[in-house]
Design a protein around this motif. Sequence first.
Motif, PDB file in Angstrom:
ATOM      1  N   GLN A  46       0.795  -0.955   0.144  1.00  0.00           N
ATOM      2  CA  GLN A  46       0.395   0.025  -0.150  1.00  0.00           C
ATOM      3  C   GLN A  46       1.336   1.322  -0.327  1.00  0.00           C
ATOM      4  OE1 GLN A  46      -3.393   0.430  -0.239  1.00  0.00           O
ATOM      5  NE2 GLN A  46      -2.742  -1.788  -0.783  1.00  0.00           N
ATOM      6  N   ARG A  50       1.880   3.988  -3.098  1.00  0.00           N
ATOM      7  CA  ARG A  50       1.610   5.941  -3.012  1.00  0.00           C
ATOM      8  C   ARG A  50       2.747   6.597  -2.933  1.00  0.00           C
ATOM      9  NH1 ARG A  50      -1.832   2.862  -0.793  1.00  0.00           N
ATOM     10  NH2 ARG A  50      -3.959   4.024  -0.076  1.00  0.00           N
ATOM     11  N   VAL A  57      -4.426   4.908  -7.174  1.00  0.00           N
ATOM     12  CA  VAL A  57      -4.855   4.881  -5.621  1.00  0.00           C
ATOM     13  C   VAL A  57      -5.488   6.358  -5.146  1.00  0.00           C
ATOM     14  CG1 VAL A  57      -2.555   4.655  -4.567  1.00  0.00           C
ATOM     15  CG2 VAL A  57      -2.735   6.601  -5.298  1.00  0.00           C
ATOM     16  N   GLU A  63      -7.123   7.379   0.598  1.00  0.00           N
ATOM     17  CA  GLU A  63      -7.515   8.806  -0.071  1.00  0.00           C
ATOM     18  C   GLU A  63      -8.862   9.378  -0.009  1.00  0.00           C
ATOM     19  OE1 GLU A  63      -3.750   6.974  -1.036  1.00  0.00           O
ATOM     20  OE2 GLU A  63      -5.807   6.405  -1.087  1.00  0.00           O
TER      21      GLU A  63
END
Length: 144
Positions: A46, A50, A57, A63
């Motif tokens: 994850q 980003r 994302v 987000e």
Amino acid sequence: MATKERLIFKGVSEIVGTEDMGLLILTDENNMRQISIVCDKAMAVQLELRTKEIPIVNIMLPEVLCRMQGINPDSGYELLIDDLVEGQYRTTLYDKKTKKAEIIRASDAVLLSYVGKIPIYIDSVLLHVNLLRIVRTQEEYHYL
């Protein structure tokens, strides 16, 4: 109130010999001290998504929730690593406006900090104690 130091997320690192865990690297603002937080592979992925700025994302849960809830650097949230319990950093999410606080897994706190631009801090004493442990360990094994 104890003093605290701001931490900056620097990246994700692999742990040699295992494929199901990673390390999240954070430093103080002067890049003089660092802590590592062990995380599972899913969290490492994850954060890598980003840091590599993969477009998907923008529609992922963290987000979307940060946008919907108006979470940003000025929204009054902060994260604080304030203890080490059974080898795990205890981290708390604080809402400074409502005075509410919730314990959050340290790796989730790093993700939330990164996505929501929420400052993450560590208790200065805890950071100093961890540095002493590292130095003492290195002295015992003559790594200095």
